[in-house]
Design a protein around this motif. Structure first.
Motif, PDB file in Angstrom:
ATOM      1  N   GLU A 194      38.065  82.931  28.662  1.00 22.36           N
ATOM      2  CA  GLU A 194      39.567  83.111  28.275  1.00 22.36           C
ATOM      3  C   GLU A 194      40.481  82.570  29.241  1.00 22.36           C
ATOM      4  OE1 GLU A 194      42.131  83.687  25.466  1.00 22.36           O
ATOM      5  OE2 GLU A 194      39.925  83.618  25.204  1.00 22.36           O
ATOM      6  N   ARG A 195      40.473  83.121  30.582  1.00 21.56           N
ATOM      7  CA  ARG A 195      41.607  82.661  31.452  1.00 21.56           C
ATOM      8  C   ARG A 195      41.336  81.101  31.630  1.00 21.56           C
ATOM      9  NH1 ARG A 195      41.000  87.296  36.068  1.00 21.56           N
ATOM     10  NH2 ARG A 195      42.180  88.884  34.792  1.00 21.56           N
ATOM     11  N   ARG A 197      40.579  78.897  29.584  1.00 24.09           N
ATOM     12  CA  ARG A 197      41.158  78.243  28.534  1.00 24.09           C
ATOM     13  C   ARG A 197      42.562  78.216  28.414  1.00 24.09           C
ATOM     14  NH1 ARG A 197      42.663  79.637  23.744  1.00 24.09           N
ATOM     15  NH2 ARG A 197      42.296  81.786  24.137  1.00 24.09           N
ATOM     16  N   GLN A 198      43.241  79.330  28.708  1.00 27.27           N
ATOM     17  CA  GLN A 198      44.643  79.423  28.932  1.00 27.27           C
ATOM     18  C   GLN A 198      45.123  78.587  29.772  1.00 27.27           C
ATOM     19  OE1 GLN A 198      45.505  83.484  29.536  1.00 27.27           O
ATOM     20  NE2 GLN A 198      44.835  84.053  27.564  1.00 27.27           N
ATOM     21  N   TYR A 199      44.391  78.318  31.067  1.00 27.25           N
ATOM     22  CA  TYR A 199      44.866  77.525  32.046  1.00 27.25           C
ATOM     23  C   TYR A 199      44.927  76.089  31.692  1.00 27.25           C
ATOM     24  CZ  TYR A 199      45.000  74.566  36.456  1.00 27.25           C
ATOM     25  OH  TYR A 199      45.474  74.023  37.658  1.00 27.25           O
ATOM     26  N   GLU A 201      45.366  74.776  28.399  1.00 24.96           N
ATOM     27  CA  GLU A 201      46.265  74.840  27.643  1.00 24.96           C
ATOM     28  C   GLU A 201      47.348  74.443  28.307  1.00 24.96           C
ATOM     29  OE1 GLU A 201      46.042  78.088  24.785  1.00 24.96           O
ATOM     30  OE2 GLU A 201      44.471  77.340  23.766  1.00 24.96           O
ATOM     31  N   LYS A 202      47.985  75.359  29.359  1.00 25.12           N
ATOM     32  CA  LYS A 202      49.102  75.035  29.875  1.00 25.12           C
ATOM     33  C   LYS A 202      49.230  73.802  30.785  1.00 25.12           C
ATOM     34  CE  LYS A 202      49.916  80.103  30.968  1.00 25.12           C
ATOM     35  NZ  LYS A 202      50.032  81.078  31.864  1.00 25.12           N
ATOM     36  N   LYS A 203      48.093  73.513  31.208  1.00 25.89           N
ATOM     37  CA  LYS A 203      48.075  72.240  32.154  1.00 25.89           C
ATOM     38  C   LYS A 203      48.291  70.903  31.008  1.00 25.89           C
ATOM     39  CE  LYS A 203      45.539  69.618  35.508  1.00 25.89           C
ATOM     40  NZ  LYS A 203      44.265  69.643  36.339  1.00 25.89           N
ATOM     41  N   LYS A 205      50.085  70.891  28.382  1.00 32.55           N
ATOM     42  CA  LYS A 205      51.457  71.164  27.789  1.00 32.55           C
ATOM     43  C   LYS A 205      52.279  70.540  29.108  1.00 32.55           C
ATOM     44  CE  LYS A 205      50.738  75.224  24.688  1.00 32.55           C
ATOM     45  NZ  LYS A 205      51.461  76.457  24.508  1.00 32.55           N
TER      46      LYS A 205
END
Length: 298
Positions: A194-195, A197-199, A201-203, A205
């Motif tokens: 999960e972490r 995947r979030q990283y 997504e942020k990268k 963006k």
């Protein structure tokens, strides 16, 4: 006729008388005139007297100079020696004082160095030699050896019947595969995924770096009658995505002709120099040629 002429002529007929009277007068004053040989002797005697007088004068001058040097020379030399000795003594004293100051400074530096060395050794103890650590091996418990069945008399048969049930219960209590640990590992893996995947997504963006360049263009007109203000206006009418026009100025070229120097910033992926040159040279009424004066990456 001739006598009359001589009577009127002014001639000194009695000159010899006057010459004789003058000679006698001088003889009375200076004595009788000697013969030529006597005159030569008198001249020689006078020369000898002059030479003798000159010798006496030279001897007197030499004697006076020798006495003067003998009287004044030693005292002058002694005075000069005394002055030199005094000067040397003062210089020697100055050098001694300088040497003593240097010795004191060196001794102070040595004491400070010794103190600093002691302090450094006390604050920083010597490091132990680097040793290679070996991870301790895990203690492996030996598997229980298979127990051999021992036949007992008939009284011990009930105990034998109870022992298999007890062993089964103990086996149920001991989980050899560690089911709890597997659940914890699965939960940690899910959290990690999960972490990540979030990283990601942020990268995704975040906007990436845009490569830009600063270009200085030289736009040259046809002649000195070209309207430079109109030419700059036409150049600035060129609009593209990733193109920003900057400052401009007119630079004299010669014979009254001036060229337009204009600055612009472009994005490398969107605008190229070839496109700019083609767009500017389309204004054929004003523009003769376009050159790139400077090209810098930003």
């Amino acid at each position: 006729m001739a006598t009359n002429f001589l009577m009127h002529e002014k001639i000194w007929f009695d000159k010899f008388k006057y010459d004789d009277a003058e000679r006698r007068y001088y003889e009375q004053m200076n004595g009788p005139v000697c013969s030529p040989s006597c005159q030569q002797e008198n001249g020689a005697s006078t020369i000898l007297r002059d030479i003798a007088r000159a010798r006496e004068n030279i001897q007197k001058s030499l004697a006076g100079s020798a006495s003067g040097t003998s009287s004044a020379g030693p005292s002058g030399d002694q005075n000069e020696l005394v002055v030199r000795i005094a000067h040397l003594e003062t210089e020697n004293q100055n050098l001694r004082s300088v040497v003593t100051d240097l010795q004191l400074a060196i001794s102070r530096l040595e004491t400070r160095l010794s103190v600093l060395e002691k302090a450094s050794t006390s604050h920083h103890p010597p490091r132990a030699p680097h040793t290679q650590y070996v991870t301790p091996m895990k203690k492996v418990e030996p598997f229980p050896a298979p127990s051999k069945k021992v036949e007992l008399p008939a009284a011990s048969l009930p105990r034998q019947a109870e022992s298999p049930a007890a062993e089964e219960e103990e086996d149920d209590d001991i989980d050899l595969f560690g089911s709890d640990d597997e659940e914890e590992d699965q939960a940690a893996a899910k959290v990690r995924e999960e972490r990540l995947r979030q990283y990601a997504e942020k990268k995704s963006k975040k906007p990436g770096l845009i490569a830009k360049s600063s270009i200085l263009l030289d736009v040259k007109p046809w002649d000195d009658e070209t309207d430079m203000a109109k030419m700059e206006e036409c150049v600035r009418t060129i609009q593209m995505d990733g193109l920003v026009w900057g400052a401009s100025k007119l630079v004299p070229v010669g014979y009254g002709i001036k060229k337009l120097q204009i600055q612009c910033v472009v994005e490398d992926d969107k605008v190229g120099t070839d496109i700019l040159e083609e767009e500017i040279t389309k204004f054929e009424d004003y523009v003769q040629s376009v050159d790139i004066a400077a090209f810098n990456k930003i």
